[in-house]
Scaffold this motif. Structure first.
Motif, mmCIF file in Angstrom:
data_model
loop_
_atom_site.group_PDB
_atom_site.id
_atom_site.type_symbol
_atom_site.label_atom_id
_atom_site.label_comp_id
_atom_site.label_asym_id
_atom_site.label_seq_id
_atom_site.Cartn_x
_atom_site.Cartn_y
_atom_site.Cartn_z
ATOM 1 N N VAL A 1 0.823 -1.210 0.000
ATOM 2 C CA VAL A 1 0.000 0.000 0.000
ATOM 3 C C VAL A 1 0.859 1.262 0.000
ATOM 4 N N LYS B 1 -1.599 -3.833 -5.755
ATOM 5 C CA LYS B 1 -2.760 -3.388 -6.533
ATOM 6 C C LYS B 1 -3.713 -2.531 -5.706
ATOM 7 N N THR B 2 -3.574 -2.558 -4.366
ATOM 8 C CA THR B 2 -4.441 -1.733 -3.515
ATOM 9 C C THR B 2 -3.827 -0.372 -3.197
#
Length: 603
Positions: free
Chosen positions: A77, A107-108
């Motif tokens: 993140v 991907k977050t």
């Protein structure tokens, strides 16, 4: 089994796994039953298999380090977008064009698009990867990482990837400080100062690799599985980079007896030792390790001298004679898989000379009172089928110099050869044809159960027993185009009693005796002498039990086929097949055997 990382509560368990770096058994006193076994420290870190698979390649490419490829990976993140701060700092120093940059984001992460735009604007050679599936490969091909603390630390250590580490949580601080004191990482407190550490890193890349790669080798899963199934833990020696608190132990080793064969045999004063120790802590061309198990056993030092790595080693007097020095030298092999190692040994220090000779070193030069022994770290492959061969490999290879690999299929063999060029490939028991391109370029040693040139060809064991042989020779030969025709390295007598599986096990043991001699003594093969005779490979139909002969002949027929991978002796009975194994012959010449009945269409 319990998995823990706090060491602050009681457990009723047989095994406890705590991967925390620096964890000791004292941390679990009174928290677990006395009979419980502990799996402690980063050597039990549960990494994915890809990291151990890339370890050798990664360490090899760092033998002569250069700083070209930067990797930035600050967590999935990166909630504070430290990545952008790092990018700004690098660009402000006008060094962005010196490096190829790879950035990894999860991907977050909310910063994916912003980081991509920033990176493309600031850097000529830059890629931003989101959730890549080949992390180990990316790390192995990077020269320096700017990375977050946490579990990914051990992935980088496994690959020896020099790292500038950023701590983002208070519970990561203690381990990060410890790694920094061991010179395994460079600790970045303020992200805007990253360029200062990048510049400093250029001269200490190898030292960071040698310090970090000893802390985790990627085999934690294997060790844990072994502990679960074998219900015992093998005590391994470790080599750990020195830190300030090790000064007293190293000084305790500076006795007159230990130093009598040094270039300077005089025992240093405490002040002289402290000065030397502080110099070694910061010397970018030298790294010293403590050799330890549950206690300190000695030290080993690697000095980068021209194109060689010079090795020095001392074992404490009370620990000598346990093979500790040999184990430590094998550990160094694995750290420096593409290097030339060297040792300078006093002419009267016969014990040290024997130690290094047994570890694969060869005498190179002689200068006054000191002899130079050199060694190129070699790779070896054992290609074999059968669980017994894999078990023997696990048992035997760790006692030999060099870096060892095991494979059991042609695909695995080809994959290994895409990455390494071994000194030898040993084939104790192999059922596939080896391509000529392999044995034309690499010394391939195969093992044949006949006294060559007698009995060239297939099914040697079955052909020998069916001809009435009670003993044979196990021949180790160099592989050539014509089957079993190559020159012989050596032969060993082999007893042919018992069932086939027992004979194969004996042959495997003999094979490892031969392998050890070849690796240590560099034996040259000699051409076969005599008139060749040839065996024909048996077919499955020949496993049918003979209808003529005496009980001993039937016994031989059953036992010679009694091994995994071979069609057992059988009798056809209408639509059924009666298979016979585990035969025995008593003093009255009565034959007994275990039978299994199957339908022919199930065979």
């Amino acid at each position: 089994m319990v998995i823990d990382d706090l060491a602050n509560r009681s457990y009723d368990c047989d095994l406890l796994l705590d991967q925390t770096f620096g964890r000791s058994s004292k941390d679990y006193e009174d928290l677990i039953p006395n009979e419980s076994q502990l799996l402690l420290g980063a050597k039990y870190a549960l990494l994915r298999n890809e990291f151990s698979q890339h370890r050798i390649y990664s360490l090899e490419r760092r033998a002569k380090p250069k700083l070209k490829r930067l990797l930035i990976t600050l967590g999935g993140v990166d909630k504070d977008n430290i990545t952008s701060t790092i990018l700004d700092s690098i660009s402000n120093e006008n060094v962005s064009n010196q490096y190829e940059l790879t950035i990894i984001l999860g991907k977050t992460s909310p910063w994916i698009q912003a980081v991509k735009e920033q990176a493309n604007a600031l850097f000529e050679q830059c890629e931003v990867l989101v959730n890549p599936t080949n992390i180990a490969e990316i790390m192995a091909n990077s020269d320096l990482c700017i990375g977050a603390a946490g579990s990914t630390t051990w992935e980088r250590c496994c690959l020896g990837l020099p790292t500038i580490q950023i701590v983002s949580a208070n519970n990561q601080r203690l381990i990060a400080d410890t790694l920094n004191s061991l010179q395994a990482i460079s600790l970045l407190v303020e992200p805007t100062n990253v360029c200062t550490l990048i510049k400093k890193s250029q001269n200490i890349l190898l030292k960071r690799t040698l310090a970090s790669s000893t802390l985790c080798d990627g085999k934690g899963v294997q060790r844990t599985i072994s502990a679960i199934y074998e219900k015992q833990i093998t005590q391994e020696i470790e080599i750990v980079p020195i830190s300030k608190q090790d000064s007293h132990f190293l000084f305790s080793l500076q006795s007159a007896d230990n130093r009598q064969y040094f270039r300077n045999p005089e025992t240093p004063s405490q002040q002289e030792h402290d000065s030397w120790f502080n110099t070694k802590l910061t010397d970018s061309n030298s790294i010293t390790y403590i050799i330890k198990d549950i206690e300190n056993l000695g030290f080993i030092r690697i000095d980068d001298i021209h194109d060689k790595k010079e090795i020095s080693i001392i074992i404490s007097n009370e620990q000598q004679g346990r093979g500790i020095a040999s184990q430590a030298l094998r550990a160094v092999d694995k750290l420096l898989p593409a290097s030339i190692l060297s040792a300078s040994i006093h002419v009267e220090n016969l014990a040290s000379q024997m130690l290094f000779i047994k570890s694969g070193f060869k005498k190179a030069t002689s200068k006054s009172q000191f002899l130079t022994y050199n060694k190129k770290v070699e790779h070896y492959i054992v290609a074999a089928i059968g669980d017994w061969n894999k078990a023997l490999y696990i048992e035997k290879h760790s006692t030999l110099p060099g870096i060892w690999h095991f494979c059991s299929t042609p695909e695995e063999l080809n994959n290994l050869l895409n990455h390494i060029k071994p000194r030898y490939i040993f084939f104790p028991h192999w059922r596939w044809i080896v391509p000529q391109r392999i044995f034309n370029n690499i010394a391939c040693v195969c093992f044949h159960m006949t006294d060559l040139p007698y009995g060239r060809g297939g099914s040697p064991l079955q052909n020998l027993i069916s001809r009435g042989h009670k003993n044979t020779q196990l021949s180790a030969l160099q592989m050539q185009k014509d089957l079993d025709s190559g020159p012989i390295y050596m032969k060993r007598p082999l007893d042919l009693s018992g069932k086939a599986s027992e004979i194969y096990h004996r042959a495997a043991q003999l094979s490892w005796e031969i392998i050890s001699e070849l690796v240590i003594n560099n034996i040259k093969p000699e051409a076969q002498e005599g008139t060749p005779t040839h065996f024909t490979r048996r077919t499955p139909k020949q496993s049918i039990l003979p209808t003529q002969g005496d009980a001993s002949q039937l016994y031989d027929h059953i036992r010679m086929l009694d091994a995994d991978g071979y069609p057992a002796a059988f009798i056809n009975y209408g639509e059924f097949r009666i298979e016979l194994t585990d035969a025995s012959l008593n003093e009255h010449n009565a034959l007994s055997a275990k039978i299994q009945i199957r339908r022919n269409d199930q065979c």
